[in-house]
Design an enzyme around this catalytic site. Structure first.
Site, mmCIF file in Angstrom:
data_model
loop_
_atom_site.group_PDB
_atom_site.id
_atom_site.type_symbol
_atom_site.label_atom_id
_atom_site.label_comp_id
_atom_site.label_asym_id
_atom_site.label_seq_id
_atom_site.Cartn_x
_atom_site.Cartn_y
_atom_site.Cartn_z
ATOM 1 N N HIS A 164 7.460 5.540 -6.133
ATOM 2 C CA HIS A 164 6.210 6.088 -6.659
ATOM 3 C C HIS A 164 5.028 5.550 -5.869
ATOM 4 O O HIS A 164 4.615 4.405 -6.053
ATOM 5 C CB HIS A 164 6.090 5.750 -8.161
ATOM 6 N N LEU B 207 3.297 0.136 -4.361
ATOM 7 C CA LEU B 207 4.422 1.077 -4.436
ATOM 8 C C LEU B 207 5.336 0.610 -5.557
ATOM 9 O O LEU B 207 5.714 -0.561 -5.603
ATOM 10 C CB LEU B 207 5.190 1.082 -3.101
ATOM 11 N N GLU B 208 5.673 1.526 -6.463
ATOM 12 C CA GLU B 208 6.683 1.214 -7.476
ATOM 13 C C GLU B 208 8.019 1.756 -6.982
ATOM 14 O O GLU B 208 8.111 2.943 -6.645
ATOM 15 C CB GLU B 208 6.335 1.891 -8.817
ATOM 16 N N VAL B 209 9.018 0.900 -6.927
ATOM 17 C CA VAL B 209 10.368 1.342 -6.569
ATOM 18 C C VAL B 209 11.195 1.345 -7.843
ATOM 19 O O VAL B 209 11.198 0.357 -8.592
ATOM 20 C CB VAL B 209 10.982 0.421 -5.494
#
Ligand code: 3H9
Length: 709
Positions: free
Chosen positions: A452, A463-465
């Site tokens: 994301h 950044l969201e993983v």
């Protein structure tokens, strides 16, 4: 003289000193290192065979990272911190007054106390390598350059240029530092040693480098006469206050240290600088900013899994969807990671538009002289696109950035699996849809993950993983590793609706509708949040994100969490009226010429509300903030983030939760669970059960515990 940090050898009258702090990835100044420097310099002074000195770092890509941050955070009193700064200043003074010339060869990061040391030397050579950055980042840690940086830099490059660096805590790449006059020579890394040693020798032979102060007539007018200088300081003070809204004391203190020194001379300036350093070093703001520094540093090594396998190095990236997000990811991947990027969209005009947008990021870097023309040409050639999946068979990672709709995303996944290698990773750039749902369509669900990104991709640092239940550990490492290569701070979060950032933003954004309905004005709501330290208020944030996007997110959140995160109808009414926020020129606010033009009064009519005083500012703020803290605590309880650290960093880097408050969970700790629970109970009684304190906070209140022990 062998020691834990410094060694030297003599070469034809020049002592080549190497600074290489054992058991540390970077060189830093602690008290012990300072003592060793002083002892070494005494030995060098006494050794009659030594005519000049050339100092280098023994680290491959780091020069000196500044004072040892871990050491100064242990300081308990302002007086002790002041003493530390004064000792640092004395060491720098010893270098400047050293009877033999001292030249320094800089390769890699030269920051804080590292730059202060370089400024104290008699000659500075730097490599033109991208890793060579010179700067004074102290204010980002809530302190100021306290080892004479506030005095030396303005004297070398002029007050205006120095303030630009000091007040923003900025670092400059070597070519810019050279243009500004911070370094005397710029060389290829291969000849750094030779050129620095030769300069030291020439200095010993009596050569005096001639330094022109850059800037011409304007610099003379502004920097070198009292009237001009007063204008410079007044302007700088106004800009600092506009930027910091008074929440950060360090830039103003640094300004004072510089101004005082230029007015009353170096000695007085140093005293003021040390005193202010002492005061700042023990502030809560500085403690919080230092915690953020260490949290982000830890995150650089954390792959979000206990025994994460090493990441696969992504050489070729493919992207489905050439819209705003897709092209942003493409441009960032080329600029930051230099990987081959193939873009696909439904038709060629869209692909062409996406390619042009991605390339605009490269154009910008060329314009700002961050890359040379040949580098531009090389990077531009990495970018290609088409309306089919040609080229996807070579991709290590495929990111889809198509319309936020489950069936569309599943269809794309099926097509990509048919075209890509079996070992390619498929990442969905969704902001809300659970990855496990998307992966239901997969033949290889273990290769599917969420990445994301936030908009605009090139500027947003988070950044969201999101691994789904069946995602392979190596896929997580690869996504995290690639995110880092893009320059992002990466947090690994659980696959649940809204993930972390959108989950905790939901009550904050929803509260806007309730507040407007109760007669608050748009300006008041935004002002309350900005006063707390958010970069923009929630209404502006909605406009920035796009009201259509916000509507979609809120529908997902409402469906997943029920009444608690149910949005009011306001945003939908605006979307129906064609108001999509900034991108369409109209949302809650009006936009024109790239600027926000004020609230559009027609919005109140569309929403069927009237600003009539409404709740008090303090009440508005409490509702906005406490709602967010409550949801953050609940999400921690649900395991959405692995640690409070990840949650705080996610909120700070994802949407600008005020860094000086340390993040929502640190802020909750500062308030104390008992107080927060009491406030939430009062809000719940008055405004409804959406404010009911979550179990995590209630438990903390009962036990007197915290997120951070
Ligand atoms: C100062 O200088 C005050 C003076 O004006 C006045 C004094 C009186 N201290 O980031 P990395 C650690 S204030 C302690 O992963 P990279 C870091 O925590 C200072 N530790 O490497 C990590 O530890 P670990 C102003 C430090 O290559 C390890 O080194 N200076 C310091 O990606 C590797 O770090 C700054 O604010 C430090 N100063 O980036 C610069 N620096 O391995 C802060 C690093 O145990 N540093 N560590 O987790 C940076 O910006 C980056 O670390 C740097 C390297 C660019 C240097």
């Amino acid at each position: 003289m062998p020691g834990p940090a410094l060694t030297w050898e003599l070469a034809d009258g020049v002592a080549i000193v190497t600074f290489d702090l054992k058991d540390s990835p970077v060189n830093k100044f602690s008290r012990a290192v300072k003592d060793e420097f002083l002892a070494t310099f005494t030995a060098l002074e006494q050794d009659r065979a030594v005519r000049a000195i050339a100092v280098f770092s023994g680290k491959p890509d780091n020069f000196i990272a500044g004072a040892d941050i871990e050491e100064f955070v242990t300081i308990g009193s302002a007086a002790e911190a002041e003493r530390l700064a004064a000792e640092g200043q004395e060491m720098m003074d010893r270098v400047t007054r050293f009877p033999k010339p001292v030249a320094v060869g800089i390769h890699g990061a030269c920051l804080g106390g590292g730059l202060e040391f370089a400024l104290a030397c008699h000659y500075r050579v730097a490599t033109d390598h991208p890793k060579t950055q010179l700067g004074l980042p102290e204010v980002q840690l809530g302190i100021l350059p306290g080892a004479s940086g506030c005095q030396r830099l303005p004297r070398l490059i002029g007050a205006r240029a120095a303030l630009d660096i000091i007040l923003a805590g900025r670092s400059e790449r070597a070519p810019k530092a050279f243009r500004l006059g911070m370094v005397d020579e710029l060389v290829h890394p291969a000849i750094l040693q030779d050129i620095t040693i030769a300069a030291a020798r020439r200095l010993a032979d009596g050569w005096r480098p001639r330094r022109r102060r850059p800037g011409g007539v304007l610099a003379w007018l502004l920097d070198r006469n009292p009237l001009g200088r007063r204008l410079v300081f007044r302007t700088a003070r106004r800009q600092v206050l506009e930027r910091t809204k008074g929440h950060y004391p360090a830039p103003l203190a640094a300004l004072e240290a510089v101004e005082h020194g230029l007015k009353h001379g170096m000695a007085e300036g140093l005293k003021r600088e040390a005193r202010l350093f002492g005061q700042l070093a023990v502030t809560d703001v500085s403690r919080k900013l230092v915690q953020i520094f260490f949290a982000t540093t830890q995150l650089k090594k954390d792959f979000g899994l206990p025994n994460a396998p090493p990441p696969t190095a992504v050489q070729r990236l493919a992207i489905v969807g050439a819209g705003f997000m897709g092209s942003g990811i493409a441009g960032t991947a080329i600029v930051q990671a230099g990987v081959d990027v193939r873009m696909k969209d439904a038709d060629l005009p869209r692909v062409a538009k996406g390619l042009a947008a991605a390339r605009a990021l490269l154009d910008d870097r060329l314009r700002r002289r961050r890359i040379a023309k040949y580098e531009y040409a090389r990077l531009a050639a990495l970018l290609s696109g088409g309306d089919g999946y040609a080229g996807f068979g070579r991709a290590d990672l495929v990111i889809e950035a198509v319309f936020e709709d489950l069936s569309v995303k599943q269809q794309v996944l099926r097509e990509v699996e048919a075209a890509a290698r079996d070992d390619a990773v498929f990442a969905s750039n969704t902001s809300t849809i659970p990855i496990a749902r998307i992966a239901e369509a997969a033949r290889r669900p273990e290769r599917v993950i969420g990445m994301h990104f936030f908009s605009p991709v090139d500027r947003m640092p988070l950044l969201e993983v999101i691994p789904a239940a069946r995602t392979a550990p190596g896929v997580v490492s690869t996504a995290v590793g690639f995110g880092r290569r893009l320059g992002k701070t990466v947090i690994v979060v659980k696959d649940s609706p809204g993930f972390w950032v959108n989950r905790i933003l939901a009550p904050y954004a929803n509260e806007v509708g309730h507040l407007l309905a109760e007669g608050a004005s748009i300006e008041e709501i935004d002002a309350a949040a900005v006063g707390f330290g958010f970069p923009v208020g929630p209404v502006t944030l909605l406009d920035e994100v796009g009201l259509d996007v916000a509507e979609k997110v809120s529908q997902v959140m409402g469906a997943a969490f029920g009444e608690r995160l149910q949005a009011t109808a306001g945003v939908t009414a605006l979307v129906k009226a064609g108001r999509l926020g900034r991108k369409s020129g109209r949302g809650f606010y009006r936009y024109g010429g790239g600027k926000k033009r004020g609230v559009d009064p027609a919005v109140y009519e569309l929403l069927g509300v009237h600003p009539n005083g409404g709740p008090r500012l303090a009440e508005i703020l409490q509702r906005l903030v406490d709602g967010m803290l409550n949801e953050a605590a609940r999400a921690v309880g649900d395991g959405v983030v692995g640690t409070p650290r990840d949650g705080d960093i996610g909120a700070i880097f994802g949407f600008g939760f005020p860094p000086f408050r340390g993040g929502p969970l640190r802020h909750a700790d500062d308030l104390g669970a008992a107080r927060l629970v009491a406030e939430l109970e009062r809000l719940a009684e008055r405004y409804g059960p959406r404010f009911a304190p979550c179990e995590v906070l209630q438990e903390q209140a009962r036990r007197g515990s915290k997120f951070y022990p």
